[in-house]
Design an enzyme around this catalytic site. Structure first.
Site, PDB file in Angstrom:
ATOM      1  N   CYS A 110    -114.463-140.082 -39.746  1.00 21.00           N
ATOM      2  CA  CYS A 110    -114.063-141.347 -40.855  1.00 21.00           C
ATOM      3  C   CYS A 110    -113.859-140.717 -42.181  1.00 21.00           C
ATOM      4  CB  CYS A 110    -115.145-142.360 -40.677  1.00 21.00           C
ATOM      5  SG  CYS A 110    -115.027-143.738 -41.991  1.00 21.00           S
ATOM      6  N   CYS A 139    -115.403-142.770 -44.949  1.00 23.89           N
ATOM      7  CA  CYS A 139    -116.668-142.814 -45.160  1.00 23.89           C
ATOM      8  C   CYS A 139    -117.258-141.335 -45.691  1.00 23.89           C
ATOM      9  CB  CYS A 139    -117.356-142.870 -43.753  1.00 23.89           C
ATOM     10  SG  CYS A 139    -116.968-144.307 -42.668  1.00 23.89           S
ATOM     11  N   ASP A 140    -116.568-140.260 -45.352  1.00 23.29           N
ATOM     12  CA  ASP A 140    -117.177-139.021 -45.674  1.00 23.29           C
ATOM     13  C   ASP A 140    -116.400-138.351 -46.613  1.00 23.29           C
ATOM     14  OD1 ASP A 140    -119.275-139.521 -43.691  1.00 23.29           O
ATOM     15  OD2 ASP A 140    -118.402-138.888 -42.314  1.00 23.29           O
TER      16      ASP A 140
END
Ligand code: NAP
Length: 308
Positions: A133, A136-137
């Site tokens: 993701c 997200c990261d």
């Protein structure tokens, strides 16, 4: 006993909830306790959902869908479903906190889960340089060199997004042509931070505490080479989430829940399915939303037939 339980909180689940709630069926929708909102929560700009000519952020779109579903009386439970019993007249949905919900009908909209490469190092280094993701990261890879695996829209989107943080992004694809849509391909080709490595697969991931590099295998020549990277994002598609219904509902050869003809009716009476969990072809938010509406209408007709 409830009229209708909806499992899943992506576009299919919320669209089904909007329709069911407007029909006065007081649906209960189970959203995950950890990651409600489905796949669009991991997306940045959504440019192709009708009604938003300037685009909309994935999480904002999901928040609007939820607001609309709740406005008409949907009750959202932030619970994980652990087990279901679908074959009797009374459907049962058990959640991990221990409660059991009973209903006359159930809509499955559990979506799909990220595919893994299947390498031994993948589990060990997950969260330590391996991610599924970018939104997200991506932030953790400021000024780093990273790789994205895959040749579809997700890979192009992730690679392009990651150039906001990373100094260099390699896209590793197993063929020499991309599956992604032309507009997404072109955006990636035009980005000076992105370099494509075609006809190649990741044979191994190096690193003891975090990712330090990849071993690539050229699938045409069989040659292997090393690539120094500090991160790898896997974007090779998804598998339908059907674990809960194994041995209860018929599945297709592709692993999706089988539905009858153009409807959302599964092999169990009173059980309907919608979204990526029935779709191995289109997998678009708008298609899932349409399928959710169909499932609610089918459920409504089913419930009316019980009254008769
Ligand atoms: P996808 O279209 O199925 O593409 C998966 C890619 O990963 C393919 O290029 C495939 O290679 C490769 N792949 C599959 N298994 C692999 C393996 N084991 N090792 C290495 N490579 C592997 O999946 P997606 O990109 O997640 O897209 C899914 C759907 O969502 C599509 O309909 C897409 O249009 C949509 N989507 C849309 C947007 C957008 O419009 N903004 C963004 C993201 C996704 P091959 O090409 O060789 O099969």
């Amino acid at each position: 006993m409830h009229q209708i339980l909806i499992i899943g909180s992506g576009p299919a689940g919320f669209s089904a909830a909007i329709y069911a709630a407007r029909a006065g069926l007081k649906p209960i929708l189970f959203a995950s306790s950890v990651e409600p909102g489905g796949e669009l929560m991991n997306t940045t700009e959504v440019e192709n959902f009708p009604g938003f000519p300037d685009g909309i952020q994935g999480p904002d779109l999901m928040a609007k869908m939820q607001e609309q579903a709740e406005k008409f009386g949907t009750e959202v439970k932030y619970e994980d479903v652990s087990e279901v019993e679908l074959l009797g007249d009374v459907k049962k949905v058990m959640v991990t906190s221990g409660q059991t919900y009973e209903a006359k009908s159930v809509i499955f909209a559990t979506g799909s889960a990220y595919k893994k490469l299947g390498l031994p190092a993948e589990e060990r280094l997950s969260g330590h340089g391996i991610s599924w993701c970018a939104t997200c990261d991506g932030f953790f890879f400021k000024e780093k060199t990273i790789a994205v695996v895959g040749g579809g829209d997700s890979a192009m989107e992730e690679a392009t997004f990651l150039t906001r943080f990373a100094s260099k992004v390699y896209v590793i694809h197993r063929r020499d042509t991309l599956r992604a849509s032309k507009i997404m391909q072109q955006r990636a080709f035009d980005n000076p931070k992105i370099e494509f490595i075609f006809d190649s697969e990741v044979a191994d991931i190096a690193g003891s505490d975090s990712v330090t590099g990849l071993t690539l295998r050229n699938l045409k020549t069989g040659e292997t080479s090393e690539l120094e990277v500090q991160g790898i994002f896997v974007a090779i598609g998804t598998d339908p989430r059907t674990r809960l219904v194994h041995n209860q509902l018929e599945l297709t050869a592709e692993g999706t829940i089988a539905v009858q003809d153009q409807s959302s009716k599964t092999s169990a009476k009173g059980v309907f399915a919608a979204g990526d969990v029935i779709d191995s072809v289109y997998r678009q938010a708008i298609v899932a939303a349409g399928a959710g509406a169909k499932a609610a209408l089918d459920a409504e007709h089913f419930l009316a037939s019980l009254e008769d």
